[in-house]
Design a protein around this motif. Structure first.
Motif, short mmCIF file in Angstrom:
data_model
loop_
_atom_site.label_atom_id
_atom_site.label_comp_id
_atom_site.label_asym_id
_atom_site.label_seq_id
_atom_site.Cartn_x
_atom_site.Cartn_y
_atom_site.Cartn_z
N UNK A 35 44.20 45.23 34.86
CA UNK A 35 43.36 44.51 35.99
C UNK A 35 44.44 43.53 36.54
N UNK A 36 44.46 43.65 37.89
CA UNK A 36 45.43 42.69 38.47
C UNK A 36 44.49 42.00 39.67
N UNK A 37 44.90 40.64 40.20
CA UNK A 37 44.13 40.08 41.25
C UNK A 37 44.97 39.90 42.62
N UNK A 38 44.22 40.48 43.65
CA UNK A 38 44.78 40.38 44.99
C UNK A 38 43.75 39.63 45.81
N UNK A 39 43.40 38.35 45.66
CA UNK A 39 42.28 37.89 46.52
C UNK A 39 42.52 37.75 48.17
N UNK A 40 41.38 38.07 48.63
CA UNK A 40 41.46 37.90 50.20
C UNK A 40 42.11 36.83 50.85
N UNK A 41 42.06 35.77 50.19
CA UNK A 41 42.79 34.74 50.75
C UNK A 41 44.29 34.38 50.34
N UNK A 42 45.01 35.51 49.54
CA UNK A 42 46.25 35.53 49.14
C UNK A 42 46.39 34.45 48.33
N UNK B 227 47.14 50.74 37.98
CA UNK B 227 46.75 49.32 38.48
C UNK B 227 45.20 49.48 38.94
N UNK B 228 44.26 48.40 38.21
CA UNK B 228 42.99 48.22 38.76
C UNK B 228 42.87 46.89 39.47
N UNK B 229 42.72 46.98 40.75
CA UNK B 229 42.85 45.66 41.73
C UNK B 229 41.65 45.01 41.85
N UNK B 230 41.41 43.79 41.38
CA UNK B 230 40.57 42.84 41.71
C UNK B 230 40.78 42.04 42.86
N UNK B 231 39.79 42.33 44.14
CA UNK B 231 39.76 41.96 45.25
C UNK B 231 39.07 40.75 45.61
N UNK B 232 38.20 40.29 44.74
CA UNK B 232 37.18 39.03 45.09
C UNK B 232 37.97 37.60 45.02
#
Length: 564
Positions: free
Chosen positions: A125-132, A159-164
């Motif tokens: 689980x990885x992070x890729x937030x909308x605000x970079x 990869x499991x992408x968390x886009x929150x």
């Protein structure tokens, strides 16, 4: 099959740094939240302790490294997202150059242990937030993935992408992250066809606090059968040398147990589902055996739990046998007395309360038939029969009865007279409930006239149930589904059509009770049956809504008491 689930944290990557001609590997983000860090510092020699303290105080070892220079960064600490983005691009272009300069830190130890346990893939689980966000790990994952592909070619990282937006000021953040992990773990469960029998390793060291909490909670709450948490044991010397540390396995079996037991209690208290409870506890028993093998330190405690489960499963087996009306299994149980007729009555109560109308109608018919058998035997009617076993056919022997008995029976049972002209005219089989009911009627009139009024109370209820007895198969197999509303509709329809008066065995719908009154008629039959047979009334038969359920209340309460 073994599968790894892990959050990726910003300190899960170290890069090579030279200090005083010695090579070390430092995390790109400091391990500031490691709970055992202060204790582990004692393991460092003076030189390494000084280096570590300098790093803790903000000395820029990493920004002063060759890596920063080669990537074109100034000697100032870069945000994780930007640093890993540049490093990933260079690593992809010149893998031979960069591979030895980087090391997966804690996640590397976890992967090594997972591979040793037979794992072939990991969901990260990885992070890729909308605000970079500067701490995003999307590019860090790609670096780890490429590194693992070279070191463990057969091991797959998914990869499991968390886009929150993971802003801790968001009041709904906890619920949003929990929902994300719930959906992802369900998706993984469905993707892995054999996941229920697989070993699931979970690492929650990396990621934000909300990520750690969510992965842990949802993993424990998931349908995965064999669940183990895998944690790298912090070893600062190993970390600085770029080596993997040992990992320990934790079962959290008590948390899992509580969840299982709460589900079992719910099934028993709300649905009387002893079979469903049995399935869950048998599965849990198998899981405990597996966990004890993997985590030996819990073996003693789980053995005690196993012994308790064995006792509970014995009770559940008995309860299931009761529901299945398995007389042979019930006879083998010496601890509890079994009353077949009372069991049928109780199941009528249970199935009506559960709104399982098809099962209710089947038990209702059985209760009707067995009630007549109980009355025949209880009133010593077997002295007029060819055998005394109510489980076989009942044949009335003319020569055993008085002429008055035969004459009265003939008035209610016209076929009885016609049988005189056939072979074996001395025997008359009580082939259906009407014949048995007529036999009971005459038995009481001749041998027990003082109980006739009580019999009339029972008979009145039986007549009201005739229609439902006759129409149970039509209702169950109609293709329209069976429900209380279906019963109401069928009754209203048959009342409009009417019945064939020529068919003496066709129940009159006008005499049928409303579906909602069926259970009341069943209760009336049970109460007056006890009175007619001169037996003490049962505590399991009564008008009080809190009347306990024969066999099942005691079994349920005993099992729930043990599930503590």
């Amino acid at each position: 099959m073994t599968i790894l689930l892990a959050n990726l944290g910003t300190s899960d990557l170290s890069i090579k740094v030279t200090v005083d001609s010695q090579n070390y590997y430092f995390p790109i983000d400091f391990l500031s939240n490691e709970p055992n860090l202060n204790k582990k510092l004692k393991d460092l020699d003076n030189e390494r302790r000084t280096i570590w303290d300098n790093m803790y105080q903000g000395f820029n070892y990493v920004p002063n490294s060759q890596v920063y220079q080669d990537l074109g960064f100034p000697t100032q600490k870069q945000a994780v997202r930007e640093l890993t983005k540049a490093l990933q691009s260079s690593y992809q272009k010149e893998s031979h150059k960069w591979h030895s300069l980087i090391r997966p830190t804690r996640i590397g130890s976890v992967i090594q242990k997972a591979v040793a346990m037979g794992a072939s893939k990991a969901y990260i689980f990885v992070t890729n937030q909308p605000t970079s966000h500067p701490q995003d790990t999307i590019y860090l994952f790609q670096i780890i993935q490429q590194w693992v592909q070279q070191e463990y070619p057969a091991f797959e990282l998914i990869q499991k992408e968390l886009q929150l937006n993971l802003d801790p000021q968001n009041p709904n953040l906890e619920d949003l992250v929990l929902e994300y992990y719930y959906n992802q773990l369900n998706e993984i469960y469905l993707e892995e066809n054999s996941s229920q029998e697989s070993t699931i390793l979970v690492n929650v060291k990396g990621g934000t606090l909300h990520q750690k909490t969510a992965l842990k909670i949802q993993a424990i709450a998931s349908d995965f059968k064999n669940l183990l948490f895998i944690d790298p044991i912090l070893d600062l010397n190993q970390l600085l040398e770029g080596k993997n540390s040992e990992c320990q396995l934790t079962s959290y079996w008590l948390y899992q147990r509580n969840q299982k037991y709460q589900t079992v209690k719910l099934l028993l208290q709300k649905r009387w589902d002893f079979d469903g409870a049995r399935v869950i506890l048998k599965d849990w028993q198998e899981t405990l055996i597996y966990l004890a093998k993997q985590v030996p330190k819990i073996a003693s405690d789980t053995q005690k739990e196993q012994e308790k489960l064995t006792e509970i499963l014995t009770r559940l087996d008995f309860a299931v046998s009761c529901f299945n009306l398995d007389k042979n299994a019930l006879k083998d149980n010496e601890q509890m007395e079994h009353n077949f007729w009372l069991n049928l009555y109780t199941q009528c109560r249970i199935y009506w309360g559960l709104d399982e109308i098809a099962n209710f109608l089947i038990r209702l018919s059985s209760f009707y038939e067995v009630t007549l058998n109980e009355l025949i035997m209880g009133l010593r009617g077997q002295k007029y029969l060819i055998n005394n076993n109510q489980n076989q056919y009942l044949a009335f022997v003319r020569s055993k009865a008085s002429q008055e008995f035969c004459n009265k029976f003939e008035e209610l049972e016209p076929d009885f007279k016609r049988r005189e002209r056939r072979e074996r005219r001395d025997l008359y089989t009580l082939v259906n409930r009407y014949s048995k009911r007529n036999f009971v009627q005459i038995l009481i009139e001749i041998d027990h006239p003082d109980r006739l009024e009580l019999w009339q109370q029972i008979l009145a209820s039986l007549v009201k149930l005739d229609y439902w007895f006759d129409n149970r198969n039509a209702l169950i197999h109609s293709g329209r589904g069976v429900s209380v509303q279906t019963m109401i509709n069928q009754l209203e329809e048959d009342k409009r059509i009417g019945t064939d008066d020529k068919d003496k065995y066709k129940a009159d719908p006008d005499k049928a009770c409303h579906p909602n009154n069926i259970l009341g008629e069943v209760l009336n039959i049970a109460v007056h049956t006890y009175q007619l047979l001169g037996q003490k009334s049962s505590p399991y038969v009564g008008w009080d809504k809190n009347t306990p359920y024969y066999l099942y209340s005691q079994l349920r309460d005993e099992i729930c008491q043990q599930l503590i």
